[in-house]
Design a protein around this motif. Structure first.
Motif, short mmCIF file in Angstrom:
data_model
loop_
_atom_site.label_atom_id
_atom_site.label_comp_id
_atom_site.label_asym_id
_atom_site.label_seq_id
_atom_site.Cartn_x
_atom_site.Cartn_y
_atom_site.Cartn_z
N ALA A 46 0.81 -1.22 0.00
CA ALA A 46 0.00 0.00 0.00
C ALA A 46 0.84 1.26 0.00
CB ALA A 46 -0.93 0.01 1.21
N GLY A 47 2.15 1.13 0.17
CA GLY A 47 3.02 2.30 0.22
C GLY A 47 2.94 3.05 1.53
N LEU A 48 2.60 2.31 2.60
CA LEU A 48 2.50 2.93 3.92
C LEU A 48 3.85 2.88 4.63
CD1 LEU A 48 -0.88 1.36 5.12
CD2 LEU A 48 -0.51 3.54 3.94
N SER A 49 4.09 3.84 5.48
CA SER A 49 5.38 3.91 6.17
C SER A 49 5.51 2.89 7.28
CB SER A 49 5.58 5.32 6.75
OG SER A 49 4.52 5.64 7.66
N SER A 50 4.38 2.40 7.81
CA SER A 50 4.42 1.46 8.93
C SER A 50 3.17 0.60 8.96
CB SER A 50 4.54 2.23 10.24
OG SER A 50 4.35 1.37 11.34
N PRO A 51 3.30 -0.68 9.35
CA PRO A 51 2.11 -1.54 9.52
C PRO A 51 1.15 -1.00 10.57
CG PRO A 51 4.12 -2.86 9.47
CD PRO A 51 4.56 -1.43 9.57
N SER A 52 1.63 -0.17 11.48
CA SER A 52 0.76 0.38 12.52
C SER A 52 -0.35 1.25 11.94
CB SER A 52 1.57 1.19 13.53
OG SER A 52 2.15 2.33 12.92
N LEU A 53 -0.14 1.76 10.73
CA LEU A 53 -1.18 2.55 10.08
C LEU A 53 -2.38 1.68 9.72
CD1 LEU A 53 0.99 4.85 7.80
CD2 LEU A 53 -0.25 5.48 9.87
N ILE A 54 -2.13 0.41 9.45
CA ILE A 54 -3.24 -0.51 9.21
C ILE A 54 -4.00 -0.74 10.51
CG2 ILE A 54 -3.90 -2.84 8.48
CD1 ILE A 54 -1.45 -2.90 6.69
N SER A 55 -3.27 -0.90 11.61
CA SER A 55 -3.91 -1.13 12.91
C SER A 55 -4.74 0.07 13.35
CB SER A 55 -2.84 -1.44 13.96
OG SER A 55 -2.14 -2.61 13.63
N TYR A 56 -4.40 1.26 12.87
CA TYR A 56 -5.20 2.44 13.19
C TYR A 56 -6.57 2.35 12.54
CZ TYR A 56 -6.89 7.24 13.20
OH TYR A 56 -7.67 8.35 13.36
N HIS A 57 -6.61 1.83 11.31
CA HIS A 57 -7.86 1.80 10.55
C HIS A 57 -8.65 0.50 10.74
CE1 HIS A 57 -7.25 5.54 8.32
NE2 HIS A 57 -5.98 5.22 8.27
N PHE A 58 -7.99 -0.57 11.15
CA PHE A 58 -8.66 -1.86 11.33
C PHE A 58 -8.25 -2.44 12.68
CE2 PHE A 58 -8.31 -1.17 6.78
CZ PHE A 58 -9.59 -1.47 6.34
N ALA A 59 -9.24 -2.90 13.43
CA ALA A 59 -8.97 -3.38 14.78
C ALA A 59 -8.02 -4.58 14.78
CB ALA A 59 -10.28 -3.76 15.46
N ASP A 60 -8.16 -5.46 13.81
CA ASP A 60 -7.31 -6.63 13.72
C ASP A 60 -7.39 -7.18 12.30
OD1 ASP A 60 -9.82 -7.91 13.59
OD2 ASP A 60 -9.78 -8.41 15.72
N LYS A 61 -6.68 -8.29 12.06
CA LYS A 61 -6.66 -8.85 10.71
C LYS A 61 -8.04 -9.33 10.28
CE LYS A 61 -4.04 -11.96 7.69
NZ LYS A 61 -2.97 -12.98 7.59
N ASP A 62 -8.81 -9.85 11.23
CA ASP A 62 -10.14 -10.34 10.87
C ASP A 62 -11.03 -9.22 10.33
OD1 ASP A 62 -9.73 -12.99 11.35
OD2 ASP A 62 -11.29 -13.20 12.86
N GLU A 63 -10.94 -8.04 10.94
CA GLU A 63 -11.75 -6.93 10.43
C GLU A 63 -11.33 -6.56 9.01
OE1 GLU A 63 -13.08 -2.31 11.21
OE2 GLU A 63 -11.56 -3.21 12.50
#
Length: 205
Positions: A46-63
């Motif tokens: 996705a071109g994101l600087s950190s995986p933590s940006l995914i965790s900001y938008h989604f509670a977990d992998k299941d979401e």
């Protein structure tokens, strides 16, 4: 950071970022499989600087995976729906359903590869995200076949539920054929599959 979970609370930027992450997840899962699709790999795609940006938008992998499945289903509806006409005959509606399904498989192969990887890799994917939609689709086909019988367009005597399952099985096989045959003549395949499906239900002369 607390994840954003309500779509109606999202800003335009947040909604766009979630869409970007879902698209990257589809591509990543299609390429490496469900189990290897880590947040790190999805963030890189996705071109994101950190995986933590995914965790900001989604509670977990299941979401996130739930949103991936929802995106695949929505994409299918966008392709298949224009082929349908509420005023069409049962035969034309069946033709449109088969043609639209193959068109979706052909134009969204990465989406469907990702979905198959999820179904094969996530132990609860079917009951959480897929079974209800599949059941509703099967019911719609069954109702279409029953309507065709009542109107005299389709032959009497066959069991609509059984034939609906057979049609779904044929389309499932068509999906595997498209995914496994990059140079398939999709037009010819679609034409013959439509003819086969219509012939199976047309009245006996």
């Amino acid at each position: 950071m607390q994840p954003k979970v309500r779509s109606d609370d999202l800003t335009f930027t947040e909604a766009a970022r979630r869409k970007q992450i879902v698209a990257a997840a589809i591509d990543t899962i299609a390429e490496v499989g469900y189990t290897k699709a880590s947040f790190a790999k999805i963030a890189q795609r996705a071109g994101l600087s950190s995986p933590s940006l995914i965790s900001y938008h989604f509670a977990d992998k299941d979401e996130l995976i739930g949103q991936v499945v929802a995106e695949v289903c929505a994409a299918g509806g966008e392709v298949v729906r224009p082929h349908a006409d509420p005023a069409a005959s049962s035969s034309d509606t069946l033709r449109a359903y088969v043609e639209g399904s193959i068109a979706f498989y052909d134009t969204h192969r990465r989406h469907l590869r990702a979905l198959m990887q999820i179904l094969n890799g996530h132990p609860h994917a079917r009951e959480r995200w897929v079974n209800a939609a599949n059941s509703a689709e099967l019911d719609s086909i069954e109702q279409l076949l029953a309507r065709g019988q009542r109107d005299g367009e389709f032959r009497s005597g066959f069991a609509p539920h059984a034939v609906a399952m057979i049609l779904r099985d044929l389309l499932a096989g068509a999906l595997l054929r498209l995914l496994g045959t990059p140079d398939l003549d999709v037009s010819a395949y679609t034409r013959e599959l439509v003819a086969l499906c219509l012939h199976s239900v047309e009245p006996v002369s």
